[in-house]
Design an enzyme around this catalytic site. Structure first.
Site, PDB file in Angstrom:
ATOM      1  N   PRO A  11       0.795  -1.221   0.000  1.00  0.00           N
ATOM      2  CA  PRO A  11       0.000   0.000   0.000  1.00  0.00           C
ATOM      3  C   PRO A  11       0.829   1.274   0.000  1.00  0.00           C
ATOM      4  CG  PRO A  11      -0.170  -1.129   2.118  1.00  0.00           C
ATOM      5  CD  PRO A  11       0.565  -2.032   1.192  1.00  0.00           C
ATOM      6  N   ASN A  12       0.315   2.225  -0.732  1.00  0.00           N
ATOM      7  CA  ASN A  12       0.834   3.591  -0.848  1.00  0.00           C
ATOM      8  C   ASN A  12       2.119   3.705  -1.663  1.00  0.00           C
ATOM      9  OD1 ASN A  12      -1.275   4.779   0.750  1.00  0.00           O
ATOM     10  ND2 ASN A  12      -0.298   3.810   2.502  1.00  0.00           N
ATOM     11  N   ARG A  19       4.686  11.144  -2.321  1.00  0.00           N
ATOM     12  CA  ARG A  19       4.349  11.014  -0.901  1.00  0.00           C
ATOM     13  C   ARG A  19       5.604  11.091  -0.045  1.00  0.00           C
ATOM     14  NH1 ARG A  19       4.026   5.629   1.909  1.00  0.00           N
ATOM     15  NH2 ARG A  19       3.279   6.108   3.987  1.00  0.00           N
ATOM     16  N   TYR A  24      10.917   8.966   1.468  1.00  0.00           N
ATOM     17  CA  TYR A  24      10.950   7.973   0.404  1.00  0.00           C
ATOM     18  C   TYR A  24      11.646   8.434  -0.869  1.00  0.00           C
ATOM     19  CZ  TYR A  24       7.510   5.893   3.487  1.00  0.00           C
ATOM     20  OH  TYR A  24       6.876   5.370   4.585  1.00  0.00           O
ATOM     21  N   ASN A  75       8.179  -5.444  -0.996  1.00  0.00           N
ATOM     22  CA  ASN A  75       8.097  -4.316  -0.079  1.00  0.00           C
ATOM     23  C   ASN A  75       6.635  -4.260   0.331  1.00  0.00           C
ATOM     24  OD1 ASN A  75       7.836  -1.911   1.268  1.00  0.00           O
ATOM     25  ND2 ASN A  75       9.097  -0.737  -0.150  1.00  0.00           N
ATOM     26  N   ALA A  78       3.112  -0.911   4.828  1.00  0.00           N
ATOM     27  CA  ALA A  78       2.550  -1.012   6.177  1.00  0.00           C
ATOM     28  C   ALA A  78       2.087  -2.419   6.519  1.00  0.00           C
ATOM     29  CB  ALA A  78       1.407  -0.016   6.333  1.00  0.00           C
ATOM     30  N   GLU A  99      12.994  -9.154   1.377  1.00  0.00           N
ATOM     31  CA  GLU A  99      12.151  -8.059   1.839  1.00  0.00           C
ATOM     32  C   GLU A  99      12.927  -6.752   1.695  1.00  0.00           C
ATOM     33  OE1 GLU A  99       9.833  -6.649   5.923  1.00  0.00           O
ATOM     34  OE2 GLU A  99      11.083  -8.440   5.954  1.00  0.00           O
ATOM     35  N   HIS A 101      12.717  -2.406   2.185  1.00  0.00           N
ATOM     36  CA  HIS A 101      12.082  -1.178   2.656  1.00  0.00           C
ATOM     37  C   HIS A 101      12.957  -0.016   2.218  1.00  0.00           C
ATOM     38  CE1 HIS A 101       9.151  -3.246   5.113  1.00  0.00           C
ATOM     39  NE2 HIS A 101      10.125  -4.090   5.424  1.00  0.00           N
ATOM     40  N   ARG A 108      12.491   4.605  12.585  1.00  0.00           N
ATOM     41  CA  ARG A 108      11.189   5.262  12.540  1.00  0.00           C
ATOM     42  C   ARG A 108      10.369   4.920  13.776  1.00  0.00           C
ATOM     43  NH1 ARG A 108       8.681   4.826   6.850  1.00  0.00           N
ATOM     44  NH2 ARG A 108       7.420   6.500   7.735  1.00  0.00           N
TER      45      ARG A 108
END
Length: 145
Positions: A11-12, A19, A24, A75, A78, A99, A101, A108
């Site tokens: 998502p996103n 964003r 990012y 990735n 969330a 994986e 990110h 964070r």
């Protein structure tokens, strides 16, 4: 099975470049695809890039990968921190899983420090920007020989 690597984005991530660029960056999913395609082709492989904001679609794509892909780069966004269902789907996948990110999730918010997906991943790359995807594809190529 061909050397087809699925690159899955949660998502996103369709908003990359727009964003929160301070977290990012300004690169987009198209940039990621272009860069990963070049790395994969140099290693005799192909990539197929997917993005969904819907957990079920991501799970369906992982199921599809069982028959079509030799590896997965994911990735989960969330969903990393919430989705046992994506973990279960990845546990049913027999190939390598990396994986990725873009940001360093460990620098964070505390809730981002745990990833369910990491329990299945053969490697985790975080905090390297979009280059993390290229690192993942290179590592998969080395695993596949």
């Amino acid at each position: 099975m061909s050397k087809l690597i699925y690159i899955l984005n949660g998502p996103n991530l369709n908003l990359l470049g727009k964003r929160q660029p301070e977290i990012y960056g300004r690169d987009t999913l198209d940039d990621i695809e272009k860069n990963c395609r070049a790395v994969a082709e140099a290693g005799g492989a192909e990539v197929a890039l997917f993005q969904s904001n819907h957990e079920g679609v991501i799970i369906d794509t992982i199921h599809e990968a069982r028959e079509k892909a030799c590896a997965i780069v994911i990735n989960p966004g969330a969903y990393s921190h919430t989705s046992v269902a994506i973990l279960d789907a990845l546990n049913a996948y027999e190939g390598p899983v990396l994986e990725v990110h873009i940001s360093n999730i460990h620098k964070r918010e505390a809730f981002r420090h745990h990833s369910y997906v990491s329990g299945r991943a053969d490697g985790v790359i975080c905090g390297c920007g979009i280059e993390g995807y290229e690192f993942a594809v290179r590592h998969i190529l080395s695993l596949l020989g």
